[in-house]
Write a protein that holds these residues in place. Structure first.
Motif, mmCIF file in Angstrom:
data_model
loop_
_atom_site.group_PDB
_atom_site.id
_atom_site.type_symbol
_atom_site.label_atom_id
_atom_site.label_comp_id
_atom_site.label_asym_id
_atom_site.label_seq_id
_atom_site.Cartn_x
_atom_site.Cartn_y
_atom_site.Cartn_z
ATOM 1 N N ASN A 12 84.182 -42.112 19.285
ATOM 2 C CA ASN A 12 85.348 -42.229 18.401
ATOM 3 C C ASN A 12 84.923 -42.625 16.988
ATOM 4 O O ASN A 12 85.432 -42.086 15.998
ATOM 5 C CB ASN A 12 86.331 -43.261 18.948
ATOM 6 C CG ASN A 12 87.090 -42.766 20.158
ATOM 7 O OD1 ASN A 12 87.033 -41.594 20.530
ATOM 8 N ND2 ASN A 12 87.784 -43.682 20.815
ATOM 9 N N LYS A 13 83.999 -43.563 16.891
ATOM 10 C CA LYS A 13 83.514 -43.995 15.570
ATOM 11 C C LYS A 13 82.817 -42.848 14.844
ATOM 12 O O LYS A 13 83.025 -42.651 13.641
ATOM 13 C CB LYS A 13 82.574 -45.186 15.693
ATOM 14 C CG LYS A 13 82.072 -45.661 14.335
ATOM 15 C CD LYS A 13 81.525 -47.048 14.363
ATOM 16 C CE LYS A 13 80.966 -47.538 13.048
ATOM 17 N NZ LYS A 13 81.376 -46.909 11.832
ATOM 18 N N ASP A 16 85.522 -40.561 13.571
ATOM 19 C CA ASP A 16 86.190 -41.194 12.428
ATOM 20 C C ASP A 16 85.340 -41.092 11.166
ATOM 21 O O ASP A 16 85.849 -40.774 10.089
ATOM 22 C CB ASP A 16 86.482 -42.670 12.718
ATOM 23 C CG ASP A 16 87.590 -42.868 13.750
ATOM 24 O OD1 ASP A 16 88.289 -41.897 14.089
ATOM 25 O OD2 ASP A 16 87.732 -44.017 14.217
ATOM 26 N N ASP A 17 84.044 -41.356 11.297
ATOM 27 C CA ASP A 17 83.143 -41.319 10.145
ATOM 28 C C ASP A 17 83.005 -39.911 9.573
ATOM 29 O O ASP A 17 82.883 -39.739 8.362
ATOM 30 C CB ASP A 17 81.764 -41.860 10.517
ATOM 31 C CG ASP A 17 81.786 -43.355 10.794
ATOM 32 O OD1 ASP A 17 82.774 -44.031 10.425
ATOM 33 O OD2 ASP A 17 80.824 -43.852 11.401
ATOM 34 N N LYS A 20 87.014 -38.503 7.796
ATOM 35 C CA LYS A 20 87.807 -39.514 7.079
ATOM 36 C C LYS A 20 89.086 -38.926 6.481
ATOM 37 O O LYS A 20 90.162 -39.519 6.605
ATOM 38 C CB LYS A 20 86.970 -40.166 5.987
ATOM 39 C CG LYS A 20 85.905 -41.092 6.534
ATOM 40 C CD LYS A 20 85.115 -41.736 5.406
ATOM 41 C CE LYS A 20 83.912 -42.461 5.924
ATOM 42 N NZ LYS A 20 84.170 -43.808 6.325
ATOM 43 N N LYS A 23 91.603 -38.115 9.275
ATOM 44 C CA LYS A 23 92.148 -39.349 9.829
ATOM 45 C C LYS A 23 93.190 -39.939 8.881
ATOM 46 O O LYS A 23 94.263 -40.370 9.322
ATOM 47 C CB LYS A 23 91.022 -40.349 10.086
ATOM 48 C CG LYS A 23 91.492 -41.608 10.754
ATOM 49 C CD LYS A 23 90.339 -42.544 11.050
ATOM 50 C CE LYS A 23 90.853 -43.834 11.633
ATOM 51 N NZ LYS A 23 89.835 -44.828 11.800
#
Length: 59
Positions: A12-13, A16-17, A20, A23
């Motif tokens: 998930n991280k 997300d990274d 961006k 998101k």
């Protein structure tokens, strides 16, 4: 609800990274929908309709 595994948290991280802008878009869309459906007054809705018309004319 089950807690996320460490592998899922890392995945998930990473997403997300790498995403961006996507998101941010999803979060703002969700906030807007929630505001309109749960908190907006009649005056707010009238103003939002004007914003929508303006945005459509600029697309």
């Amino acid at each position: 609800m089950a807690e996320l595994s460490e592998a899922r948290k890392r995945a998930n991280k990473r997403w997300d990274d790498k995403n961006k802008a996507r998101k941010l878009y999803i979060n703002k869309r969700s906030t807007t929908k929630s505001f309109i459906l749960n908190l907006a007054t009649e005056a707010d809705l009238e103003q939002i309709e004007k914003y929508i018309e303006e945005r459509r004319s600029n697309l």
